[in-house]
Write an enzyme that holds these catalytic residues in place. Structure first.
Site, PDB file in Angstrom:
ATOM      1  N   ARG A 150       0.874  -1.174   0.000  1.00  0.00           N
ATOM      2  CA  ARG A 150       0.000   0.000   0.000  1.00  0.00           C
ATOM      3  C   ARG A 150       0.911   1.224   0.000  1.00  0.00           C
ATOM      4  O   ARG A 150       2.038   1.184   0.482  1.00  0.00           O
ATOM      5  CB  ARG A 150      -0.886   0.016   1.242  1.00  0.00           C
ATOM      6  CG  ARG A 150      -1.804  -1.185   1.382  1.00  0.00           C
ATOM      7  CD  ARG A 150      -2.590  -1.110   2.690  1.00  0.00           C
ATOM      8  NE  ARG A 150      -3.528  -2.226   2.833  1.00  0.00           N
ATOM      9  CZ  ARG A 150      -3.252  -3.364   3.472  1.00  0.00           C
ATOM     10  NH1 ARG A 150      -2.073  -3.517   4.039  1.00  0.00           N
ATOM     11  NH2 ARG A 150      -4.151  -4.323   3.560  1.00  0.00           N
ATOM     12  N   LYS A 174      -2.233  -2.374   7.927  1.00  0.00           N
ATOM     13  CA  LYS A 174      -3.439  -1.898   8.604  1.00  0.00           C
ATOM     14  C   LYS A 174      -3.599  -2.576   9.955  1.00  0.00           C
ATOM     15  O   LYS A 174      -3.344  -3.767  10.086  1.00  0.00           O
ATOM     16  CB  LYS A 174      -4.668  -2.184   7.733  1.00  0.00           C
ATOM     17  CG  LYS A 174      -4.791  -1.267   6.522  1.00  0.00           C
ATOM     18  CD  LYS A 174      -6.092  -1.534   5.786  1.00  0.00           C
ATOM     19  CE  LYS A 174      -6.258  -0.586   4.616  1.00  0.00           C
ATOM     20  NZ  LYS A 174      -7.521  -0.838   3.883  1.00  0.00           N
ATOM     21  N   HIS A 246      -2.122   2.605  -5.811  1.00  0.00           N
ATOM     22  CA  HIS A 246      -2.814   1.349  -5.525  1.00  0.00           C
ATOM     23  C   HIS A 246      -2.936   0.483  -6.774  1.00  0.00           C
ATOM     24  O   HIS A 246      -3.095  -0.736  -6.675  1.00  0.00           O
ATOM     25  CB  HIS A 246      -4.204   1.639  -4.954  1.00  0.00           C
ATOM     26  CG  HIS A 246      -4.657   0.616  -3.955  1.00  0.00           C
ATOM     27  ND1 HIS A 246      -4.024   0.420  -2.737  1.00  0.00           N
ATOM     28  CD2 HIS A 246      -5.667  -0.295  -3.998  1.00  0.00           C
ATOM     29  CE1 HIS A 246      -4.637  -0.547  -2.069  1.00  0.00           C
ATOM     30  NE2 HIS A 246      -5.623  -1.000  -2.816  1.00  0.00           N
ATOM     31  N   ARG A 249      -0.410  -2.144  -6.754  1.00  0.00           N
ATOM     32  CA  ARG A 249      -0.765  -3.246  -5.843  1.00  0.00           C
ATOM     33  C   ARG A 249      -1.704  -4.222  -6.537  1.00  0.00           C
ATOM     34  O   ARG A 249      -1.536  -5.441  -6.463  1.00  0.00           O
ATOM     35  CB  ARG A 249      -1.397  -2.661  -4.582  1.00  0.00           C
ATOM     36  CG  ARG A 249      -1.792  -3.671  -3.514  1.00  0.00           C
ATOM     37  CD  ARG A 249      -2.153  -2.903  -2.243  1.00  0.00           C
ATOM     38  NE  ARG A 249      -2.947  -3.665  -1.294  1.00  0.00           N
ATOM     39  CZ  ARG A 249      -2.440  -4.456  -0.352  1.00  0.00           C
ATOM     40  NH1 ARG A 249      -1.134  -4.619  -0.271  1.00  0.00           N
ATOM     41  NH2 ARG A 249      -3.225  -5.087   0.495  1.00  0.00           N
ATOM     42  N   HIS A 272      -3.852  -9.453   3.553  1.00  0.00           N
ATOM     43  CA  HIS A 272      -5.305  -9.522   3.728  1.00  0.00           C
ATOM     44  C   HIS A 272      -5.676 -10.555   4.791  1.00  0.00           C
ATOM     45  O   HIS A 272      -5.062 -11.614   4.889  1.00  0.00           O
ATOM     46  CB  HIS A 272      -5.982  -9.940   2.423  1.00  0.00           C
ATOM     47  CG  HIS A 272      -6.068  -8.820   1.437  1.00  0.00           C
ATOM     48  ND1 HIS A 272      -6.595  -8.976   0.177  1.00  0.00           N
ATOM     49  CD2 HIS A 272      -5.720  -7.513   1.522  1.00  0.00           C
ATOM     50  CE1 HIS A 272      -6.553  -7.832  -0.465  1.00  0.00           C
ATOM     51  NE2 HIS A 272      -6.031  -6.933   0.323  1.00  0.00           N
ATOM     52  N   TYR A 281      -6.000 -18.165   9.749  1.00  0.00           N
ATOM     53  CA  TYR A 281      -5.235 -18.370   8.523  1.00  0.00           C
ATOM     54  C   TYR A 281      -3.853 -18.933   8.848  1.00  0.00           C
ATOM     55  O   TYR A 281      -3.171 -18.462   9.745  1.00  0.00           O
ATOM     56  CB  TYR A 281      -5.086 -17.030   7.790  1.00  0.00           C
ATOM     57  CG  TYR A 281      -4.347 -17.147   6.497  1.00  0.00           C
ATOM     58  CD1 TYR A 281      -3.030 -16.717   6.391  1.00  0.00           C
ATOM     59  CD2 TYR A 281      -4.945 -17.727   5.387  1.00  0.00           C
ATOM     60  CE1 TYR A 281      -2.343 -16.837   5.213  1.00  0.00           C
ATOM     61  CE2 TYR A 281      -4.263 -17.850   4.202  1.00  0.00           C
ATOM     62  CZ  TYR A 281      -2.973 -17.401   4.120  1.00  0.00           C
ATOM     63  OH  TYR A 281      -2.290 -17.532   2.938  1.00  0.00           O
TER      64      TYR A 281
END
Length: 303
Positions: A150, A174, A246, A249, A272, A281
């Site tokens: 990002r 994030k 972006h 990306r 993500h 995950y």
């Protein structure tokens, strides 16, 4: 039968009855493989081709849309899956086609434009490496495209988080979530040139001493500056698309997926969360992620 058996029989059908080219057959098989990978990621380990529903298909396209696969690539993948389930219908393996209600324009989320690999190379080749800013900008674009960062992650890149000896960047994304991302060969090359020959000669503001990319005043770059650099290069390269940082990306994710990269590896590198399942995950090892870049990223292929 398992997925592998179905894929083998589907390949025979495409070869003998459809007489498709080898490239088309490989593309169709890759599309089905991606659906299979997604079902594993979503925890649907018991789902076989004959038990796939339209909900599975819709969630799959939503997932790859979130990863960054552009609309045209989603539409092409849709064709491959339609061919597969049509084959299952012809063979009486399924009675209802899960693709029947899936309409291409309605699938996934609308994404910004994605650059083709030739467009990216055209932009990179136009950068004037005889200037300090040009050398820095080449490193910036190479990193954006090779690591899928990002723009906020790029401007906050720290020297102490660059592990060039093992080819990785430690990225704080994030929600302050940390991930390790491989850095491509060309990105590493130009970043080292910038650090050793340009940045080392600058007078740097105390608050920016650990930031990788700096402006001419020795302070960290802003998001707006990255946006303007990319807009200017796109105009010079004749790219008639509305692009932003972006876009690189999305291009990173799209080109990896189209090249055959594992969806889980792309998800991991983008940082993500699992999109369609709340299950924890399983993180992939560093060597696997690095090999994914080497095997499937256009800038890593031998030229």
């Amino acid at each position: 039968m398992n997925w592998q058996s179905y894929l083998k029989n589907f390949k025979s059908y495409l070869t003998l009855e459809r007489s498709l080219s080898e490239n088309s057959i490989e593309a169709y098989l890759r599309d089905v493989q991606k659906l299979w990978e997604y079902l594993e990621i979503a925890g649907e380990l018991d789902i076989q081709p004959e038990t796939v529903t339209d909900k599975h298909i819709f969630n799959f396209f939503y997932y790859i849309g979130e990863l960054g696969l552009e609309a045209t690539s989603q539409a092409r993948m849709l064709s491959g899956l339609k061919a597969f389930f049509k084959y299952l219908l012809l063979e009486d393996i399924i009675k209802n086609d899960p693709m029947a209600l899936i309409v291409s324009p309605k699938i996934g989320r609308k994404l910004p434009a994605t650059l083709s690999f030739p467009e990216i190379e055209r932009m990179l080749d136009l950068i004037d490496l005889s200037t300090n800013e040009g050398t820095r900008n080449r490193a910036i674009l190479e990193v954006l495209y090779s690591s899928g960062l990002r723009v906020s992650e790029l401007v906050e890149m720290k020297l102490t988080e660059c592990f060039f000896d093992i080819g990785f960047l430690r990225i704080i994304g994030k929600g302050d979530k940390v991930r390790l991302v491989p850095i491509g060969r060309d990105a590493l090359h130009y970043t080292k040139i910038y650090l050793e020959n340009i940045r080392n000669q600058q007078s740097i503001k105390p608050e920016a001493e650990n930031h990788v990319f700096l402006n001419r005043r020795g302070n960290k770059l802003t998001r707006v500056m990255i946006f303007l650099i990319i807009k200017d290069l796109a105009a010079k390269a004749g790219v008639q698309k509305n692009i932003s940082p972006h876009t690189f990306r999305h291009s990173f994710a799209t080109h990896l997926i189209e090249g055959g990269a594992d969806l889980r590896a792309v998800q991991e590198m983008l940082g993500h969360e699992s999109i369609t399942t709340t299950e924890i995950y399983t993180h992939l090892d560093r060597e696997y992620l690095q090999q994914t870049i080497v095997d499937f990223h256009p800038r890593s292929r031998k030229r």
